[in-house]
Design a protein around this motif. Structure first.
Motif, PDB file in Angstrom:
ATOM      1  N   ASN A 265     -16.395   3.599  30.020  1.00 54.52           N
ATOM      2  CA  ASN A 265     -15.424   4.485  29.367  1.00 54.52           C
ATOM      3  C   ASN A 265     -14.754   3.787  28.186  1.00 54.52           C
ATOM      4  O   ASN A 265     -14.505   4.401  27.143  1.00 54.52           O
ATOM      5  CB  ASN A 265     -14.364   4.939  30.370  1.00 54.52           C
ATOM      6  CG  ASN A 265     -14.914   5.900  31.408  1.00 54.52           C
ATOM      7  OD1 ASN A 265     -15.968   6.501  31.208  1.00 54.52           O
ATOM      8  ND2 ASN A 265     -14.223   6.037  32.517  1.00 54.52           N
ATOM      9  N   ALA A 266     -14.444   2.504  28.355  1.00 58.78           N
ATOM     10  CA  ALA A 266     -13.824   1.737  27.263  1.00 58.78           C
ATOM     11  C   ALA A 266     -14.768   1.625  26.068  1.00 58.78           C
ATOM     12  O   ALA A 266     -14.336   1.695  24.906  1.00 58.78           O
ATOM     13  CB  ALA A 266     -13.428   0.349  27.764  1.00 58.78           C
ATOM     14  N   PHE A 272     -15.328   5.273  18.885  1.00 59.75           N
ATOM     15  CA  PHE A 272     -14.588   6.050  17.900  1.00 59.75           C
ATOM     16  C   PHE A 272     -13.411   5.277  17.301  1.00 59.75           C
ATOM     17  O   PHE A 272     -13.056   5.498  16.147  1.00 59.75           O
ATOM     18  CB  PHE A 272     -14.044   7.331  18.549  1.00 59.75           C
ATOM     19  CG  PHE A 272     -15.094   8.299  18.977  1.00 59.75           C
ATOM     20  CD1 PHE A 272     -15.731   9.123  18.062  1.00 59.75           C
ATOM     21  CD2 PHE A 272     -15.460   8.390  20.313  1.00 59.75           C
ATOM     22  CE1 PHE A 272     -16.713  10.015  18.463  1.00 59.75           C
ATOM     23  CE2 PHE A 272     -16.440   9.287  20.725  1.00 59.75           C
ATOM     24  CZ  PHE A 272     -17.069  10.097  19.793  1.00 59.75           C
ATOM     25  N   GLN A 273     -12.789   4.362  18.082  1.00 57.92           N
ATOM     26  CA  GLN A 273     -11.486   3.840  17.684  1.00 57.92           C
ATOM     27  C   GLN A 273     -11.441   2.361  17.326  1.00 57.92           C
ATOM     28  O   GLN A 273     -10.464   1.908  16.720  1.00 57.92           O
ATOM     29  CB  GLN A 273     -10.472   4.102  18.815  1.00 57.92           C
ATOM     30  CG  GLN A 273     -10.303   5.568  19.150  1.00 57.92           C
ATOM     31  CD  GLN A 273      -9.276   5.801  20.248  1.00 57.92           C
ATOM     32  OE1 GLN A 273      -8.561   4.890  20.662  1.00 57.92           O
ATOM     33  NE2 GLN A 273      -9.195   7.033  20.724  1.00 57.92           N
ATOM     34  N   ASP A 274     -12.435   1.568  17.689  1.00 59.40           N
ATOM     35  CA  ASP A 274     -12.352   0.131  17.446  1.00 59.40           C
ATOM     36  C   ASP A 274     -12.316  -0.161  15.945  1.00 59.40           C
ATOM     37  O   ASP A 274     -13.092   0.392  15.164  1.00 59.40           O
ATOM     38  CB  ASP A 274     -13.551  -0.588  18.081  1.00 59.40           C
ATOM     39  CG  ASP A 274     -13.389  -2.100  18.059  1.00 59.40           C
ATOM     40  OD1 ASP A 274     -12.846  -2.654  19.029  1.00 59.40           O
ATOM     41  OD2 ASP A 274     -13.793  -2.728  17.063  1.00 59.40           O
ATOM     42  N   GLU A 275     -11.400  -1.034  15.546  1.00 57.28           N
ATOM     43  CA  GLU A 275     -11.211  -1.331  14.126  1.00 57.28           C
ATOM     44  C   GLU A 275     -12.408  -2.034  13.502  1.00 57.28           C
ATOM     45  O   GLU A 275     -12.682  -1.880  12.315  1.00 57.28           O
ATOM     46  CB  GLU A 275      -9.955  -2.196  13.940  1.00 57.28           C
ATOM     47  CG  GLU A 275      -8.656  -1.482  14.300  1.00 57.28           C
ATOM     48  CD  GLU A 275      -7.452  -2.368  14.087  1.00 57.28           C
ATOM     49  OE1 GLU A 275      -7.623  -3.523  13.631  1.00 57.28           O
ATOM     50  OE2 GLU A 275      -6.328  -1.910  14.375  1.00 57.28           O
ATOM     51  N   ARG A 289     -22.852  -4.009  16.632  1.00 54.73           N
ATOM     52  CA  ARG A 289     -21.553  -3.407  16.958  1.00 54.73           C
ATOM     53  C   ARG A 289     -21.539  -2.880  18.390  1.00 54.73           C
ATOM     54  O   ARG A 289     -20.534  -3.010  19.095  1.00 54.73           O
ATOM     55  CB  ARG A 289     -21.226  -2.305  15.951  1.00 54.73           C
ATOM     56  CG  ARG A 289     -20.781  -2.857  14.591  1.00 54.73           C
ATOM     57  CD  ARG A 289     -20.389  -1.750  13.642  1.00 54.73           C
ATOM     58  NE  ARG A 289     -21.555  -0.993  13.193  1.00 54.73           N
ATOM     59  CZ  ARG A 289     -21.500   0.185  12.596  1.00 54.73           C
ATOM     60  NH1 ARG A 289     -20.324   0.767  12.375  1.00 54.73           N
ATOM     61  NH2 ARG A 289     -22.602   0.785  12.194  1.00 54.73           N
ATOM     62  N   MET A 290     -22.638  -2.272  18.822  1.00 49.98           N
ATOM     63  CA  MET A 290     -22.703  -1.815  20.213  1.00 49.98           C
ATOM     64  C   MET A 290     -22.528  -2.988  21.185  1.00 49.98           C
ATOM     65  O   MET A 290     -21.811  -2.895  22.181  1.00 49.98           O
ATOM     66  CB  MET A 290     -24.035  -1.113  20.484  1.00 49.98           C
ATOM     67  CG  MET A 290     -24.074  -0.443  21.856  1.00 49.98           C
ATOM     68  SD  MET A 290     -25.723   0.138  22.356  1.00 49.98           S
ATOM     69  CE  MET A 290     -26.419  -1.379  23.028  1.00 49.98           C
TER      70      MET A 290
END
Length: 336
Positions: A265-266, A272-275, A289-290
């Motif tokens: 879930n994280a 969507f949200q990680d800078e 990135r994954m």
């Protein structure tokens, strides 16, 4: 780069004691995220040495190799190979506090105990220190060579006689953007057994020698060259959720996955949200990135699961890359 290993000493006592910097006992590193979070707290090496008792094997009262000895031994081994490149400021995280009291305080209530009447040690400990002379850049992320280890007393039978003790040791890279640990199979020993600090020192040197820095870097760089769509990413996360419920017969045919639902879930949230590692504008995400989304989620693992899950994240990202090119790959299951 191939590391050269040698044994210039006959016992661990022959190795020069390495003096830590004055600030090495600080319990926080300014501006840094911890490399593991979960239920851990940061402590200093001074605290371990001065305030913590050392567990023993109850059948023969032989002492265990303490957390601080493990850290000192890894530091000595690192200094043998890297010399002046070594940063001697370890970050130490502990969990599962075991509390006690001295015999003279047996009749006191807990709120009456004085500090000198309390005893403490930590069931689980993880540490890491950087070697700043060895850095690499991947997709604009600075990576620093890092040495560290995990000790969990719950993996020892302390009710028996002394035997070989269990440690986990790694050498890999820390992504300085997020302090995620990047671990490969040749840089990790999940069950390193040793009977004394000298034995442990030799085993740690062998791990360092077997680690190929450039090969690991090339493997991580290759992840930046392959991307997946939002649909494929969603498929992978869905299969991650299904993985733990597969029938045993089917599960044996599919690569291992050690991440739990909350960590998956994280990963979905950070997509969507990680800078630093979120998807791009079209919804695609490269495997580098994954991989960092999974290593970021891994920071919420318990200490004794942290390293094997870190390796599992690397195997998953590399396996997906393999499956994108080869339909016969066992990792193809995650994409279908």
């Amino acid at each position: 780069m191939e590391l050269q290993m040698y044994y210039p000493y006959e016992t661990i006592e022959d190795i020069e004691v390495i003096e830590l910097p004055q600030n090495a006992d600080s319990t926080s590193i300014s501006g840094r995220k911890p490399f593991i979070e979960a239920n851990t707290q940061q402590v200093s090496l001074k605290h371990l040495k001065q305030d913590c008792i050392i567990p023993v094997f109850s059948r023969d009262n032989e002492r265990t190799i303490s957390h601080q000895e493990f850290i000192d031994t890894a530091t000595r081994a690192g200094a043998t190979v890297f010399g002046s490149h070594l940063n001697l400021m370890p970050e130490i995280r502990v969990s599962h506090t075991i509390k006690g009291r001295i015999p003279s305080a047996i009749h006191k209530s807990a709120n009456e105990l004085l500090e000198h009447e309390k005893t403490i040690y930590y069931e689980r400990m993880a540490f890491a220190f950087e070697i700043p002379g060895f850095t690499r850049d991947i997709a604009g992320n600075e990576l620093t060579l890092t040495i560290g280890g995990v000790r969990a007393y719950n993996q020892e039978n302390l009710y028996n006689k002394k035997s070989l003790e269990h440690f986990k040791f790694f050498i890999g890279f820390k992504n300085m953007v997020c302090c995620n640990m990047c671990v490969s199979s040749d840089g990790l020993v999940e069950d390193l057994k040793a009977g004394d600090p000298w034995h442990l020192y030799q085993k740690i040197l062998e791990v360092i020698q077997n680690y190929n820095i450039e090969q690991h870097v090339l493997q991580m760089q290759s992840l930046t060259k392959q991307s997946i769509s939002e649909r494929q990413f969603a498929q992978i996360l869905g299969k991650c959720r299904l993985h733990q419920y597969l029938p045993k017969e089917q599960k044996r045919l599919i690569p291992s996955l050690q991440f739990n639902d909350s960590q998956v879930n994280a990963v979905a949230k950070d997509y969507f949200q990680d800078e630093s590692f979120a998807r791009n504008e079209s919804g695609n995400i490269d495997l580098w990135r994954m991989y960092n989304l999974f290593t970021g989620a891994n920071k919420n693992s318990y200490i004794d699961l942290f390293l094997q899950r870190g390796l599992n994240a690397f195997e998953l990202a590399s396996g997906i890359g393999e499956a994108l090119q080869d339909n016969s790959s066992s990792y193809r299951w995650f994409l279908e």
